[in-house]
Motif scaffolding. Structure first.
Motif, short mmCIF file in Angstrom:
data_model
loop_
_atom_site.label_atom_id
_atom_site.label_comp_id
_atom_site.label_asym_id
_atom_site.label_seq_id
_atom_site.Cartn_x
_atom_site.Cartn_y
_atom_site.Cartn_z
N LYS A 684 -0.88 -9.51 -0.63
CA LYS A 684 -1.96 -10.08 -1.44
C LYS A 684 -3.32 -9.59 -0.95
O LYS A 684 -4.19 -9.20 -1.75
N LYS A 685 -3.51 -9.59 0.36
CA LYS A 685 -4.79 -9.15 0.91
C LYS A 685 -5.01 -7.67 0.64
O LYS A 685 -6.14 -7.24 0.35
N ALA A 686 -3.93 -6.86 0.73
CA ALA A 686 -4.05 -5.43 0.45
C ALA A 686 -4.51 -5.19 -0.98
O ALA A 686 -5.34 -4.32 -1.26
N THR A 687 -3.97 -6.00 -1.90
CA THR A 687 -4.37 -5.87 -3.31
C THR A 687 -5.84 -6.22 -3.48
O THR A 687 -6.59 -5.53 -4.19
N GLU A 688 -6.27 -7.28 -2.80
CA GLU A 688 -7.67 -7.70 -2.89
C GLU A 688 -8.61 -6.63 -2.34
O GLU A 688 -9.72 -6.44 -2.85
N LEU A 689 -8.16 -5.91 -1.32
CA LEU A 689 -9.00 -4.90 -0.70
C LEU A 689 -8.84 -3.52 -1.33
O LEU A 689 -9.51 -2.56 -0.93
N GLY A 690 -7.93 -3.42 -2.30
CA GLY A 690 -7.71 -2.14 -2.96
C GLY A 690 -6.99 -1.13 -2.10
O GLY A 690 -7.16 0.09 -2.25
N ILE A 691 -6.13 -1.60 -1.21
CA ILE A 691 -5.39 -0.72 -0.30
C ILE A 691 -4.10 -0.25 -0.97
O ILE A 691 -3.39 -1.05 -1.58
N GLU A 692 -3.80 1.03 -0.84
CA GLU A 692 -2.59 1.59 -1.43
C GLU A 692 -1.35 0.88 -0.87
O GLU A 692 -1.23 0.70 0.35
N THR A 693 -0.45 0.47 -1.76
CA THR A 693 0.77 -0.23 -1.36
C THR A 693 1.97 0.49 -1.96
O THR A 693 1.99 0.80 -3.15
N ILE A 694 2.97 0.77 -1.12
CA ILE A 694 4.21 1.41 -1.58
C ILE A 694 5.40 0.63 -1.04
O ILE A 694 5.27 -0.13 -0.07
N ASP A 695 6.58 0.84 -1.66
CA ASP A 695 7.77 0.18 -1.15
C ASP A 695 8.47 1.09 -0.14
O ASP A 695 7.98 2.19 0.17
N GLU A 696 9.62 0.65 0.37
CA GLU A 696 10.29 1.40 1.42
C GLU A 696 10.74 2.77 0.94
O GLU A 696 10.63 3.77 1.66
N ASP A 697 11.24 2.85 -0.30
CA ASP A 697 11.65 4.15 -0.83
C ASP A 697 10.45 5.09 -0.93
O ASP A 697 10.57 6.30 -0.63
N GLY A 698 9.31 4.56 -1.32
CA GLY A 698 8.11 5.37 -1.40
C GLY A 698 7.70 5.89 -0.03
O GLY A 698 7.24 7.03 0.12
N TRP A 699 7.87 5.03 0.98
CA TRP A 699 7.56 5.43 2.37
C TRP A 699 8.48 6.56 2.82
O TRP A 699 8.03 7.56 3.39
N LEU A 700 9.77 6.42 2.54
CA LEU A 700 10.72 7.45 2.95
C LEU A 700 10.45 8.77 2.23
O LEU A 700 10.56 9.85 2.82
N ASP A 701 10.08 8.69 0.95
CA ASP A 701 9.72 9.91 0.22
C ASP A 701 8.47 10.55 0.82
O ASP A 701 8.39 11.78 0.95
N LEU A 702 7.50 9.72 1.18
CA LEU A 702 6.23 10.22 1.71
C LEU A 702 6.44 11.00 3.00
O LEU A 702 5.85 12.07 3.20
N ILE A 703 7.30 10.48 3.87
CA ILE A 703 7.48 11.14 5.17
C ILE A 703 8.65 12.11 5.16
O ILE A 703 9.03 12.66 6.20
N GLY A 704 9.28 12.29 3.99
CA GLY A 704 10.36 13.26 3.87
C GLY A 704 11.64 12.82 4.54
O GLY A 704 12.39 13.65 5.07
N ALA A 705 11.90 11.51 4.53
CA ALA A 705 13.10 10.99 5.20
C ALA A 705 14.06 10.33 4.23
O ALA A 705 14.95 9.60 4.63
N SER A 706 13.87 10.54 2.92
CA SER A 706 14.73 9.87 1.94
C SER A 706 16.10 10.54 1.89
O SER A 706 16.25 11.68 2.28
#
Length: 706
Positions: A684-706
Motif C-alpha cells: 500500500k505504501k509503495a503504491t502511495e509513493l509511486g514505487i514500481e511493484t512486481i510479483d515473484e514471477d516478474g522478479w525472476l524474469d527481471l534477474i533472468g532466473a525464471s
C-alpha cells in the motif's frame, strides 16, 4: 556491558548500547588474534560475546549495526608482507555450543532446502584444528602462491615460508589446472615444548600456546626461521578451481589426500545429528591424546551441489558450522584492578592476576566488564554470582579456552581477607580528572573530558591514522604517542602541519631520536599523499562513537560528497525535519548512531576541529557500486508477502549478489517492491509513493532466473 541481563529482558536502549560495546570489543579482538598473533581475550569469551551479539540482533533486527561483528571475518593483513587478494573469499564459521545448536543447524538447512524431514541429509564431521588458516594455490600441479586468511578478502603472501613446511607439497599430480587448497598450519605439542625449550635456552621469545607458535613461525620475514620451526599442515577445503574435485565433500577430501596432502583421519560421514554428536563425543574423548590442539568439531553438508544451493551469509557458509568444546577454569588471586580509558572515553576495568596456568597457557589478566559486574549485580540492580562482589585480594575463578585474557567467573568468599574493602569504581577519569558519568541505558561509565583527556586524545589520533582510516605510512601508534607527548599534535589537522612546523628550523624532525632526514621526508610525503582521500575514510577517521567502517561506507555512498554530508549533519541538528529523516533512512543507521553523528557536529570544539581538518584535505566523492549487466545494481529492493518459488533468504542473497541493497521497509528511497501473496502495508505504501511493484514471477524474469 549489560551481558548479565538475559537478552529477552533487554530494553531497546540497553540493546543499542550493548551492540555498540560488543562491536568495539570484538573488532579489537579480531585485530589482536588474526593480525597480531597476540590474542587479548579467550576463545570462549570471544565466542560468547559474538553469540550474544547475534542473539541481540535476532531480537532487535532493526538495531543491527553496519559494523556488526556478525559481518566481520579476521583482520586486515599485517605490515611486512605483500598482499594477496583471494580469488574466492576465505570465510569464518558459525558456532554451535551444545546439542540443541547442532539440531537447530540441521533444521535450518532443511527449511532452507525444503528437505523432507525423514530423508537423510549427510554431513562430514572433522576436528577443528586450532592453528592458522592458509590458502595454497597450485597451477598445472605446481605451488605458485601461499597466503594467510587476513580479513578474508586479502591476506599476506607467505609463499616462501610455506615451501619450507614438509607436509605442504610443492608439486602434485592428478589435480585440476588451477587448484586452491585450504587448510590449517599447526604445531604438535611435543614440537611446541621442544621449541619453547630451545627459545628459552637461547634467550629468545617463548610462546603461550601452539597456535601462537605456529602463527608466529609462519609469518616470519625470513623463511629460514620458518624452516627451522616444526610446522605441519592439514588440508580440509578449497577455494578457486578450474574444474570440480568431486561430487561430495568426503570424496573431495579423499582426492586431496591422494594428491599428497595430509588430511585428518578422524573425518567421518554422518547421516543424522545423532551421528554427528556421537562423533563429536568420540573426538572430545581423544582430545588430550591427539598430540595437537583442536577446539571443536566442524560439520559440513556432504553434497557439493547442496553446498552451492545453500551459499553464504556475509561472513560464513550456511552449509557448515563449528561445534565448539567447553571452556576451562582455574583459580588465582586478584592482585589489582586497573582502569583503562578508551577512545570513546569508556572506563574499562581490567583484573591483574597472580599468573596461573590454565590448560597449558599462563594467564595474568582478565576482563571485569564494568562496574556493575564488579559489584555483583546487573544494570537493573539484580544480583549475579549470588550477589558476590569482586575485591582486590580475592581468590577468583577464571574462565578461558585457549588464549590469554579470561573472564572472572566466580569468587571464593571463604578465602577473602577480613579487611578487604569493596571496590570503589572511580567517578573521575584517572587520566585527566574530568567527571566520569554513566548515561541512562549505557553499561559503561565515560570520561567527559573529550579532547582535553590525554587518553581519548591519543586514542582518537591513533584511530585517525589506523589502517581503515587515513593509513599514513610511517605514522603509527608509537609515533602518534611521541608527537602527542611532545605537544606537536593535539588533533588530526595538526598532522598535516607537521612538515610546516617541524620540517625545518630548530625543532627539526630529522634531528629527533629515531628519525633521520630520509625517514622524516618519507613521513612528510606519506602525509601529503593522504591529503587526497576518499570520503568514507574521512568519516571513519573522525572516530565518532558508534560509527564504524561499514557505517562510514554507507554514509559516504548515501551522501556522495563531503559538502553534502556536512550540510546534512548541520541541517539535522534539531533531530527533526527532512535532513534528520533522511539520515535515519540510511540503511543501518539507527537513532543511537544518528544522535552520535549529530552530537559530534553539534559540539563547537569538535566541529571546529573537523572543519580545520577538512580545510587541509581534498576529499574525494564516493563512487556508487556497479555490477556490469545487472538490472538491479545500485537499487534498493524490498520483498514482502509470501514468496513461493524461493525462500526469502535465497531471494535476498540473490538480490545482493546482483548489486542491489535489500531493505526491510518501504520509503522514498525504495526503487522496487517485490510483492508475493499476502502483501499488506508495504504494498500500500509503495503504491502511495509511486514505487514500481512486481510479483515473484516478474522478479525472476527481471534477474533472468525464471
Amino acid at each position: 556491558m549489560t551481558q548479565d541481563i538475559a537478552v529477552s529482558e533487554l530494553t531497546e536502549d540497553q540493546a543499542r548500547a550493548e551492540l555498540a560495546a560488543l562491536a568495539e570489543t570484538l573488532a579489537a579482538a579480531n585485530d589482536a588474534y588474526h593480525r597480531d598473533d597476540a590474542p587479548e581475550i579467550s576463545d570462549a569469551e570471544y565466542d560468547a560475546l559474538k553469540r550474544r551479539n547475534a542473539e541481540i540482533e535476532a531480537r532487535f533486527p532493526s538495531l543491527k549495526r553496519p559494523d556488526s561483528p556478525s559481518d566481520q571475518v579476521g583482520a586486515a593483513p599485517a605490515e611486512g608482507f605483500s598482499k594477496v587478494t583471494h580469488a574466492v573469499r576465505m570465510m569464518s564459521l558459525g558456532n554451535a555450543f551444545d546439542e540443541t545448536d547442532v539440531e537447530d543447524f540441521d533444521a535450518s538447512l532443511r527449511r532452507y532446502l525444503n528437505w523432507p524431514g525423514d530423508e537423510p541429509l549427510a554431513y562430514t564431521a572433522e576436528p577443528k584444528i586450532d592453528g592458522l588458516s592458509l590458502s595454497l594455490r597450485y597451477e598445472n600441479g605446481k605451488l605458485v602462491q601461499a597466503a594467510t586468511r587476513g580479513d578474508g578478502e586479502m591476506g599476506e603472501n607467505v609463499t616462501a615460508n610455506a615451501r619450507t613446511i614438509d607436509t605442504i607439497p610443492t608439486e602434485i599430480s592428478g589435480a585440476p589446472d588451477v587448484l586452491e587448497v585450504r587448510g590449517e598450519v599447526y604445531m604438535r605439542h611435543d614440537d611446541f615444548e621442544a621449541l619453547n625449550e630451545s627459545q628459552q635456552a637461547k634467550g629468545g621469545k617463548t610462546f603461550a600456546n601452539p597456535r601462537n607458535a605456529a602463527a608466529g613461525s609462519l609469518r616470519q620475514l625470513n623463511p629460514e626461521i620458518t624452516r627451522a620451526r616444526p610446522l605441519a599442515f592439514f588440508a580440509y577445503s578449497w577455494g578457486e578451481l578450474s574444474e570440480p574435485l568431486a561430487d561430495t565433500q568426503m570424496e573431495a577430501i579423499n582426492r586431496l589426500r591422494d594428491m599428497g596432502f595430509q588430511t585428518n583421519d578422524l573425518t567421518r560421514l554422518c547421516d543424522t545429528t545423532q551421528d554427528m554428536i556421537a562423533h563429536y563425543r568420540a573426538i572430545e574423548a581423544q582430545r588430550a591424546t591427539l598430540g595437537y590442539d583442536i577446539d571443536g568439531v566442524v560439520y559440513k553438508v556432504n553434497r557439493l551441489d547442496l553446498q552451492a544451493r545453500l551459499g553464504f551469509r556475509s561472513t560464513t557458509p550456511r552449509w557448515a558450522i563449528a561445534h565448539k568444546f567447553p571452556a576451562e577454569l582455574a583459580w588465582t588471586r586478584l592482585e589489582a584492578i586497573d582502569i583503562q580509558v578508551g577512545r570513546t572515553g569508556a572506563l574499562s576495568p581490567v583484573a591483574r592476576l597472580t599468573p596461573v596456568t590454565v590448560g597449558g597457557v599462563v594467564v595474568s589478566n582478565a576482563t571485569l566488564h564494568n562496574e556493575d559486574y564488579i559489584a555483583g549485580r546487573d544494570s537493573k540492580g539484580e544480583v549475579i554470582r549470588d550477589g558476590k562482589d569482586i575485591r582486590i585480594g580475592d581468590w577468583v575463578q577464571v574462565y578461558r579456552a585457549g588464549d590469554v585474557i579470561p573472564k572472572v567467573a566466580d569468587v571464593d568468599l571463604s578465602k577473602r581477607a577480613d579487611d578487604a574493602e569493596p571496590y570503589a569504581f572511580p567517578t573521575t577519569c584517572p587520566e585527566c580528572g574530568s567527571d566520569a558519568v554513566r548515561e541512562e541505558g549505557d553499561a559503561v561509565r565515560r570520561c567527559t573530558g573529550g579532547l582535553i583527556c590525554p587518553a581519548q586524545q591519543i586514542e582518537k589520533l591513533k584511530h585517525f591514522v589506523s589502517r581503515a582510516a587515513f593509513d599514513i605510512e610511517g605514522l603509527g601508534a608509537k609515533q602518534v604517542e611521541q608527537f602527542a607527548r611532545d605537544c606537536w599534535i593535539a588533533e588530526p589537522a595538526d598532522i598535516f602541519e607537521l612538515e610546516a612546523n617541524y620540517g625545518s628550523g630548530l625543532q627539526q624532525l630529522k634531528n629527533r631520536e629515531g628519525w633521520g632526514e630520509k625517514s622524516a621526508q618519507k613521513l612528510f610525503d606519506a602525509i601529503n599523499e593522504r591529503r587526497k582521500i576518499p570520503l568514507a575514510r574521512v568519516i571513519f577517521g573522525l572516530g565518532i562513537r558508534h560509527v564504524g567502517e561499514q557505517a562510514s561506507n554507507l554514509l559516504a555512498t548515501h551522501y556522495g560528497s563531503w559538502d553534502a554530508f556536512i550540510t546534512a549533519m548541520q541541517e539535522a541538528q534539531g533531530m527533526d525535519g527532512p535532513a534528520w529523516d533522511d539520515l535515519l533512512g540510511v540503511d543501518g543507521v539507527g537513532q543511537v548512531m544518528a544522535a552520535s553523528l549529530i552530537a559530534a557536529f553539534g559540539q563547537e570544539a569538535e566541529s571546529a576541529a573537523i572543519d580545520r581538518l577538512a580545510a587541509k584535505l581534498s576529499i574525494q566523492d564516493a563512487e556508487k557500486p556497479q555490477i556490469e549487466g545487472s538490472p538491479v545494481a545500485g537499487k534498493t529492493v524490498v520483498f514482502t508477502g509470501t514468496l513461493e518459488k524461493m525462500t526469502r533468504a535465497e531471494a535476498k542473497a540473490r538480490a545482493e549478489a546482483l548489486g542491489a541493497k535489500v531493505s526491510g521497509s518501504v520509503s522514498s528511497k525504495t526503487d522496487l517492491l517485490v510483492a508475493g501473496p499476502g502483501a499488506g502495508s508495504k504494498a500500500k505504501k509503495a503504491t502511495e509513493l509511486g514505487i514500481e511493484t512486481i510479483d515473484e514471477d516478474g522478479w525472476l524474469d527481471l534477474i533472468g532466473a525464471s
